[in-house]
Design a protein around this motif. Structure first.
Motif, PDB file in Angstrom:
ATOM      1  N   THR A  55       7.705  -1.836 -11.051  1.00 53.51           N
ATOM      2  CA  THR A  55       6.369  -1.427 -10.606  1.00 53.51           C
ATOM      3  C   THR A  55       6.003  -0.068 -11.184  1.00 53.51           C
ATOM      4  N   LEU A  56       6.934   0.864 -11.090  1.00 57.33           N
ATOM      5  CA  LEU A  56       6.700   2.221 -11.579  1.00 57.33           C
ATOM      6  C   LEU A  56       6.457   2.228 -13.089  1.00 57.33           C
ATOM      7  N   LEU A  99       0.833  -1.201   0.000  1.00 57.73           N
ATOM      8  CA  LEU A  99       0.000   0.000   0.000  1.00 57.73           C
ATOM      9  C   LEU A  99       0.869   1.253   0.000  1.00 57.73           C
ATOM     10  N   PHE A 100       1.925   1.240   0.797  1.00 56.52           N
ATOM     11  CA  PHE A 100       2.857   2.367   0.824  1.00 56.52           C
ATOM     12  C   PHE A 100       3.512   2.567  -0.545  1.00 56.52           C
ATOM     13  N   LEU A 101       3.935   1.481  -1.170  1.00 54.90           N
ATOM     14  CA  LEU A 101       4.570   1.574  -2.484  1.00 54.90           C
ATOM     15  C   LEU A 101       3.604   2.117  -3.531  1.00 54.90           C
ATOM     16  N   PHE A 102       2.355   1.686  -3.447  1.00 54.47           N
ATOM     17  CA  PHE A 102       1.345   2.186  -4.391  1.00 54.47           C
ATOM     18  C   PHE A 102       1.194   3.699  -4.261  1.00 54.47           C
ATOM     19  N   VAL A 103       1.161   4.175  -3.036  1.00 48.96           N
ATOM     20  CA  VAL A 103       1.015   5.616  -2.801  1.00 48.96           C
ATOM     21  C   VAL A 103       2.213   6.365  -3.391  1.00 48.96           C
ATOM     22  N   VAL A 104       3.411   5.828  -3.183  1.00 46.03           N
ATOM     23  CA  VAL A 104       4.620   6.473  -3.707  1.00 46.03           C
ATOM     24  C   VAL A 104       4.604   6.485  -5.236  1.00 46.03           C
ATOM     25  N   CYS A 105       4.294   5.344  -5.848  1.00 46.46           N
ATOM     26  CA  CYS A 105       4.281   5.253  -7.314  1.00 46.46           C
ATOM     27  C   CYS A 105       3.241   6.190  -7.921  1.00 46.46           C
ATOM     28  N   VAL A 106       2.057   6.179  -7.344  1.00 43.92           N
ATOM     29  CA  VAL A 106       0.995   7.054  -7.843  1.00 43.92           C
ATOM     30  C   VAL A 106       1.422   8.507  -7.726  1.00 43.92           C
TER      31      VAL A 106
END
Length: 433
Positions: free
Chosen positions: A316-317, A141-148
């Motif tokens: 991911t990015l 979830l943290f990674l998703f927030v960063v990527c977005v």
């Protein structure tokens, strides 16, 4: 004296021409590395390593054949974009609106699972790197927030520059581990054949391995979009040779690394009595990183763990960016008279994050099951994409001088047959099981 000056002038001119050629190539370089960054992720770190650890070199042929026979379809993405100035997705529209709807279906269907699989792997690597005790879903979830956040406010140039550094670091560290592993030798005699491959479970893993080897075939459309974006960014239209050189360098690099990862798994784990965990993304990725440190030494853990996380984070990015671009372009062609929209692009980034996170919550204790599901789906839709790409590059609106050479055309036919036959066999085996 006159001859000396003439020779000096010619040497200076040649040097300037070489510098000019190199400068032009640097302007072209980028889309291929984005492709490599996406490929050198789950298919290499996870699937190739598992293949070596479980079967030794018995699946080496599958890795080599998948890389060889998928090559034309991937190459066509770069070739088509350079020759026509439009993406493969625009090309699919030329078949009719039905083709775009089909592309939308076969892209959206696995998209969330693919994003989830890659992000879950990345989360496991981050947990190991920072010695975090939180669940992989929370880290995801943290990674998703960063990527977005990066993609909503960032630019292609930032992504492009980041990937070049990450790919270089991982390539060097992987080659170093590979060479040291060869000197050390396998812990048990290796096999180049295993009858277990032709069982239901073995064949399912074979299909999963080839599904993302070196990458999902729908990445060809994303590659065409990145090629066009690079031209837009640099305002330089490369020659066909320059575009294909960028792609070919990256493609060869991904093939070499796939064999390297298989070798690490085969030499260090095959015959040891140990196998990779299916219960946790964090545990699995820790085992992968330990393959490196077993060879290079414990001192290398922070370097390897950082490199592995970096390449998976970039994967991911890049996936978020690529899928959002693909959906934006598809939406534009279907509903917006061909006009791209930053709003649609942003919306698909957020949709991808939400969908990916929901998938992760369903596979918290079945990491390799999630990976196999994503890769099998990619393999099953690959024949459709391969046929469409082949038709496009030999269509009437493709400049004849840009058509692929005869050897590549024959290899393309072989790749289509290969994908169709293995897909039919897999479906038949699943139906009978």
């Amino acid at each position: 004296m006159g001859n000396t000056q003439a020779n000096s002038t010619r040497e200076t001119t040649a040097t300037r021409e070489d510098d000019s050629q190199f400068a032009r190539f640097l302007k072209t370089l980028g889309p291929g590395l984005l492709f490599a960054s996406t490929a050198i992720g789950v298919s290499h770190l996870v699937q190739s390593t598992r293949a070596g650890a479980t079967y030794g070199y018995a699946l080496l042929w599958a890795i080599l054949i998948a890389n060889l026979l998928k090559y034309p379809s991937f190459e066509y993405g770069s070739r088509y974009a350079n020759a026509t100035g439009e993406s493969l997705i625009d090309g699919y529209r030329r078949f009719g609106r039905w083709a775009l709807y089909l592309y939308l279906f076969i892209t959206v269907t696995p998209m969330f699972i693919i994003i989830a699989a890659v992000s879950f792997t990345t989360a496991g690597l981050l947990n190991n790197l920072l010695a975090l005790t939180i669940s992989a879903s929370t880290t995801s979830l943290f990674l998703f927030v960063v990527c977005v956040g990066i993609l909503l406010v960032g630019k292609y140039s930032i992504l492009d520059s980041l990937i070049k550094v990450i790919c270089t670091v991982l390539f060097i560290s992987t080659i170093a581990a590979f060479v040291l592993t060869l000197f050390r030798g396998p812990i048990a005699p290796l096999t180049f054949y295993s009858s277990e491959i032709w069982s239901i479970s073995g064949f399912a893993f074979l299909i999963a391995l080839m599904g993302w080897m070196p990458a999902p075939l729908d990445l060809s459309a994303l590659n065409s979009l990145w090629t066009l974006e690079r031209i837009k960014q640099t305002r330089y239209k490369p020659t066909m040779r320059e575009t294909l050189l960028d792609f070919n360098i990256s493609y060869v690099m991904t093939a070499i690394l796939a064999v390297c990862f298989m070798t690490l798994g085969a030499f260090i784990m095959y015959g040891s009595g140990h196998s990779f965990s299916n219960q946790s993304g964090t545990q699995f990725t820790n085992e992968v990183v330990r393959l490196y440190t077993t060879t290079l030494g414990d001192w290398s853990y922070i370097i390897i763990a950082s490199s592995a996380f970096s390449v998976m984070f970039s994967t991911t990015l890049v996936l978020f960016d690529g899928y959002a671009r693909a959906m934006d372009r598809t939406w534009a062609l279907l509903f917006s008279n061909g006009q791209n929209s930053r709003t649609v692009y942003n919306a698909w980034i957020i949709i991808g994050a939400i969908g990916g996170y929901l998938i992760i919550t369903q596979f918290l204790t079945n990491f390799t099951t999630l990976i196999d599901l994503a890769t099998v789906i990619s393999f099953l839709v690959a024949p459709i994409i391969a046929i469409a790409n082949h038709r496009l590059v030999f269509s009437s609106h493709m400049p004849r001088e840009a058509h692929p050479p005869r050897w590549l055309k024959l290899l393309s036919y072989a790749g289509i047959v290969f994908l169709v036959v293995f897909t039919v066999i897999y479906i038949g085996m699943r139906a009978l099981s």
